[in-house]
Design an enzyme around this catalytic site. Sequence first.
Site, PDB file in Angstrom:
ATOM      1  N   HIS A  14      -9.985   1.295   4.456  1.00 52.59           N
ATOM      2  CA  HIS A  14      -8.557   1.192   5.355  1.00 52.59           C
ATOM      3  C   HIS A  14      -8.880   2.053   6.700  1.00 52.59           C
ATOM      4  O   HIS A  14      -9.549   3.426   6.490  1.00 52.59           O
ATOM      5  CB  HIS A  14      -7.319   2.045   4.621  1.00 52.59           C
ATOM      6  CG  HIS A  14      -6.029   1.435   5.176  1.00 52.59           C
ATOM      7  ND1 HIS A  14      -5.366   2.785   6.019  1.00 52.59           N
ATOM      8  CD2 HIS A  14      -5.104   1.002   4.868  1.00 52.59           C
ATOM      9  CE1 HIS A  14      -4.408   2.652   6.710  1.00 52.59           C
ATOM     10  NE2 HIS A  14      -4.388   1.436   6.116  1.00 52.59           N
TER      11      HIS A  14
ATOM     12  N   GLU B 260      -5.222  -5.421  11.143  1.00 52.99           N
ATOM     13  CA  GLU B 260      -4.269  -4.250  10.395  1.00 52.99           C
ATOM     14  C   GLU B 260      -5.244  -2.996  12.087  1.00 52.99           C
ATOM     15  O   GLU B 260      -5.682  -2.257  11.971  1.00 52.99           O
ATOM     16  CB  GLU B 260      -5.147  -3.571   8.773  1.00 52.99           C
ATOM     17  CG  GLU B 260      -4.598  -3.660   8.450  1.00 52.99           C
ATOM     18  CD  GLU B 260      -3.949  -2.472   7.515  1.00 52.99           C
ATOM     19  OE1 GLU B 260      -2.753  -3.168   6.710  1.00 52.99           O
ATOM     20  OE2 GLU B 260      -4.109  -1.404   7.052  1.00 52.99           O
TER      21      GLU B 260
ATOM     22  N   ASN C  36       1.186  -1.006   0.182  1.00 54.94           N
ATOM     23  CA  ASN C  36      -0.045  -0.139   0.014  1.00 54.94           C
ATOM     24  C   ASN C  36       1.224   1.131  -0.073  1.00 54.94           C
ATOM     25  O   ASN C  36       1.693   1.339   0.840  1.00 54.94           O
ATOM     26  CB  ASN C  36      -1.099  -0.138   1.065  1.00 54.94           C
ATOM     27  CG  ASN C  36      -1.238   1.109   1.650  1.00 54.94           C
ATOM     28  OD1 ASN C  36      -1.522   2.233   0.737  1.00 54.94           O
ATOM     29  ND2 ASN C  36      -2.385   1.207   2.981  1.00 54.94           N
TER      30      ASN C  36
ATOM     31  N   GLY D 163       4.186   1.386   4.829  1.00 58.81           N
ATOM     32  CA  GLY D 163       5.987   2.158   5.327  1.00 58.81           C
ATOM     33  C   GLY D 163       7.315   1.744   4.266  1.00 58.81           C
ATOM     34  O   GLY D 163       7.258   1.731   2.918  1.00 58.81           O
TER      35      GLY D 163
ATOM     36  N   LYS E 114       0.030   4.132  -0.313  1.00 55.86           N
ATOM     37  CA  LYS E 114      -0.440   5.227   0.498  1.00 55.86           C
ATOM     38  C   LYS E 114      -0.780   6.247  -0.372  1.00 55.86           C
ATOM     39  O   LYS E 114      -0.404   6.098  -1.233  1.00 55.86           O
ATOM     40  CB  LYS E 114       0.004   5.455   1.850  1.00 55.86           C
ATOM     41  CG  LYS E 114      -0.147   4.423   2.443  1.00 55.86           C
ATOM     42  CD  LYS E 114      -0.042   4.625   3.896  1.00 55.86           C
ATOM     43  CE  LYS E 114       0.031   2.980   4.815  1.00 55.86           C
ATOM     44  NZ  LYS E 114       0.232   2.708   6.091  1.00 55.86           N
TER      45      LYS E 114
HETATM   46  P1  PGA Z   1       2.415   0.474   7.301  1.00 62.05           P
HETATM   47  O1  PGA Z   1       1.432   0.446   6.794  1.00 62.05           O
HETATM   48  O2  PGA Z   1       3.134  -0.799   7.014  1.00 62.05           O
HETATM   49  O3  PGA Z   1       3.539   1.312   7.326  1.00 62.05           O
HETATM   50  O4  PGA Z   1       2.244   0.146   9.115  1.00 62.05           O
HETATM   51  C1  PGA Z   1       0.816  -0.643   6.632  1.00 62.05           C
HETATM   52  C2  PGA Z   1      -1.426  -0.181   6.292  1.00 62.05           C
HETATM   53  O5  PGA Z   1      -1.893   1.198   6.385  1.00 62.05           O
HETATM   54  O6  PGA Z   1      -1.640  -0.579   5.185  1.00 62.05           O
END
Ligand code: PGA
Length: 265
Positions: free
Chosen positions: A94, A166, A9, A239, A11
């Site tokens: 999400h 999550e 992801n 991330g 983002k």
């Molecule tokens: P993260 O995010 O790996 O940066 O914690 C995961 C997500 O929000 O899907």
Amino acid sequence: MRKLLIVGNWKMHLNTMQASILLHRLQERIRIYRDIEVVIAPSMLVLQPLSVQLDRRKFRLAAQNAYYKDDGPFTGEVSFTMLRELVHYAIIGHSERRHVFGETLPEVALKMEAAVRNGIIPILCVGETKTERLAGHTRRVLHDQVTTALKGLTGEDIENLVIAYEPVWALSDGDPTHHVHTKPDDVAAAEKVIRHNITELYGKKAAENVRVLYGGSVTPDVARGYLDVPGIDGLLAGGASVNYAQFSGIVDAAYKMRRELGAED
Ligand code: PGA
């Protein structure tokens, strides 16, 4: 054996040029795996150019969000209908959509229906906040998020579905030195709750076919620990997925695990 699914992801990171470069590098590095699916969820803006560049034997695309109406006067929105030839999956619900943009349970349910109506497989994200966890409400929150999101779907729709657990408190906050890692036992407990809820609503077969992922500060060094949790079918990385070495490392961990279980290339 269900296919393992590794989702990146991206983002709101990477402009068009940066996204194209990262995809190019990943395509050189990542191989074609028979029983691992690698999915990239870039920003809406770069879905189109990446879809042209994408090696479809290696990757599939996901949208990070879309609007639940198919068409109409909704300034600034993009519909699932517009995405239907472009993406295979869409991330829905999400925690950043729920908590930063105020997306409600009924809106998530409408998005799930819209995705399915347009032939796009939802990757539904569920998870409790820190306050909910400390108050002992994790099971209830997961139950509410899962059951309302699936309300408009049939048992058949559910079988293709992906649900990512999550926990909101475990998502990375952009600081690479700060990672909160969920214990694999907690992931196992959440996976059981999710499948139990689906069994109650749609029966055992649907619950067995749904793919359940874990997401929250996933990096190559902890990936295997989560992949080894029984019933976990893959990972949703945020991330780490915009970092070439880290995302390839996560895919390597999945590959290594499947090889150890005797899968062929
Ligand atoms: P993260 O995010 O790996 O940066 O914690 C995961 C997500 O929000 O899907």
